[in-house]
Write an enzyme that holds these catalytic residues in place. Structure first.
Site, PDB file in Angstrom:
ATOM      1  N   CYS A   1       0.899  -1.202   0.141  1.00 25.10           N
ATOM      2  CA  CYS A   1       0.045   0.105   0.048  1.00 25.10           C
ATOM      3  C   CYS A   1       0.966   1.352   0.117  1.00 25.10           C
ATOM      4  O   CYS A   1       1.767   1.461   0.672  1.00 25.10           O
ATOM      5  CB  CYS A   1      -0.904  -0.115   1.218  1.00 25.10           C
ATOM      6  SG  CYS A   1      -2.096   1.272   1.284  1.00 25.10           S
TER       7      CYS A   1
ATOM      8  N   HIS B   1      -9.282  -3.756  -1.633  1.00 23.97           N
ATOM      9  CA  HIS B   1      -7.974  -3.062  -0.949  1.00 23.97           C
ATOM     10  C   HIS B   1      -8.512  -1.322  -0.837  1.00 23.97           C
ATOM     11  O   HIS B   1      -8.514  -1.036   0.216  1.00 23.97           O
ATOM     12  CB  HIS B   1      -6.675  -3.333  -1.441  1.00 23.97           C
ATOM     13  CG  HIS B   1      -5.635  -2.584  -1.088  1.00 23.97           C
ATOM     14  ND1 HIS B   1      -4.753  -3.187  -0.329  1.00 23.97           N
ATOM     15  CD2 HIS B   1      -5.364  -1.154  -1.090  1.00 23.97           C
ATOM     16  CE1 HIS B   1      -3.841  -2.222   0.266  1.00 23.97           C
ATOM     17  NE2 HIS B   1      -4.379  -1.116  -0.488  1.00 23.97           N
ATOM     18  N   GLU B   2      -8.573  -1.165  -2.165  1.00 19.28           N
ATOM     19  CA  GLU B   2      -9.050   0.472  -1.987  1.00 19.28           C
ATOM     20  C   GLU B   2     -10.395   0.956  -1.332  1.00 19.28           C
ATOM     21  O   GLU B   2     -10.477   1.916  -0.593  1.00 19.28           O
ATOM     22  CB  GLU B   2      -9.280   0.911  -3.669  1.00 19.28           C
ATOM     23  CG  GLU B   2      -8.110   0.809  -4.539  1.00 19.28           C
ATOM     24  CD  GLU B   2      -6.722   1.159  -3.711  1.00 19.28           C
ATOM     25  OE1 GLU B   2      -6.879   2.454  -3.229  1.00 19.28           O
ATOM     26  OE2 GLU B   2      -5.596   0.759  -4.017  1.00 19.28           O
TER      27      GLU B   2
ATOM     28  N   HIS C   1     -10.160   1.496   2.403  1.00 14.57           N
ATOM     29  CA  HIS C   1      -9.561   2.726   2.862  1.00 14.57           C
ATOM     30  C   HIS C   1     -10.661   3.547   3.103  1.00 14.57           C
ATOM     31  O   HIS C   1     -10.765   4.475   4.020  1.00 14.57           O
ATOM     32  CB  HIS C   1      -8.885   3.379   1.671  1.00 14.57           C
ATOM     33  CG  HIS C   1      -7.314   2.890   1.674  1.00 14.57           C
ATOM     34  ND1 HIS C   1      -6.417   3.238   2.484  1.00 14.57           N
ATOM     35  CD2 HIS C   1      -6.823   2.312   0.636  1.00 14.57           C
ATOM     36  CE1 HIS C   1      -5.272   2.459   2.192  1.00 14.57           C
ATOM     37  NE2 HIS C   1      -5.447   2.038   0.974  1.00 14.57           N
TER      38      HIS C   1
END
Length: 179
Positions: A101, A143-144, A147
């Protein structure tokens, strides 16, 4: 304009981002933000970036690439701008894979993610997006979107023997390949 990428330890990365408001769709403000995000992501060779990573509390992620130096074996992922996303697993099967990341530089860890997902949301003009994703594409989206809920990938690691500094774990890999 290239924006500063926040790093793990910055409390702003732990916030839950609010949805992009309807009045922002199609605006020059949103267009500029998205252009800045792509410029920032490309400047560091990333495959995805979420607005909270640059200190913007909005449910906005970008991702996509034809070929990635950071993930040379990964299949191409279509360039996507996704606002106010919703992810639905298509089946309970997960697979483990290495993740890095831009907000956790120099480290990689093995993370379980759903193999196949449906993601929905909106494009910058407010038009609906709905796609099915598998494999690395599905991993990048998950994953994104983490956030957006204040979650960084290390919190998903279950085996810390598979988490560490890239230069130690992968001495032959480019030391900048951390996203």
């Amino acid at each position: 304009m290239i924006r500063n990428i926040l790093k793990m330890g910055d409390e702003r990365l732990l916030r839950i981002a609010p949805p992009v408001p309807a009045e922002m769709f199609g605006s020059s403000e949103l267009e500029t933000l998205i252009a800045d995000m792509f410029e920032t992501m490309h400047s560091v060779g990333g495959v995805g970036l979420a607005a909270p990573q640059i200190g913007i509390d909005l449910q906005l992620v970008i991702f996509g690439f034809e070929r990635s130096e950071r993930y040379p074996q990964a299949e191409a992922v279509p360039q996507t701008i996704l606002l106010n996303p919703l992810i639905t697993p298509l089946h309970p099967g997960v697979e483990e894979g290495w993740e890095g990341c831009l907000s956790v530089p120099g480290l990689r860890g093995m993370v379980d993610r759903y193999q196949s997902i449906r993601y929905e949301g909106f494009d910058p003009d407010g038009q609906p997006i709905e796609r099915i994703a598998h494999g690395f594409h599905a991993r990048v989206v998950q994953h994104e979107c983490d956030h957006l809920i204040g979650r960084l990938y290390p919190s998903r690691i279950t085996d810390f023997s598979k988490f560490g500094f890239m230069d130690v774990m992968f001495p032959d890999m480019d030391p900048n390949a951390d996203e």
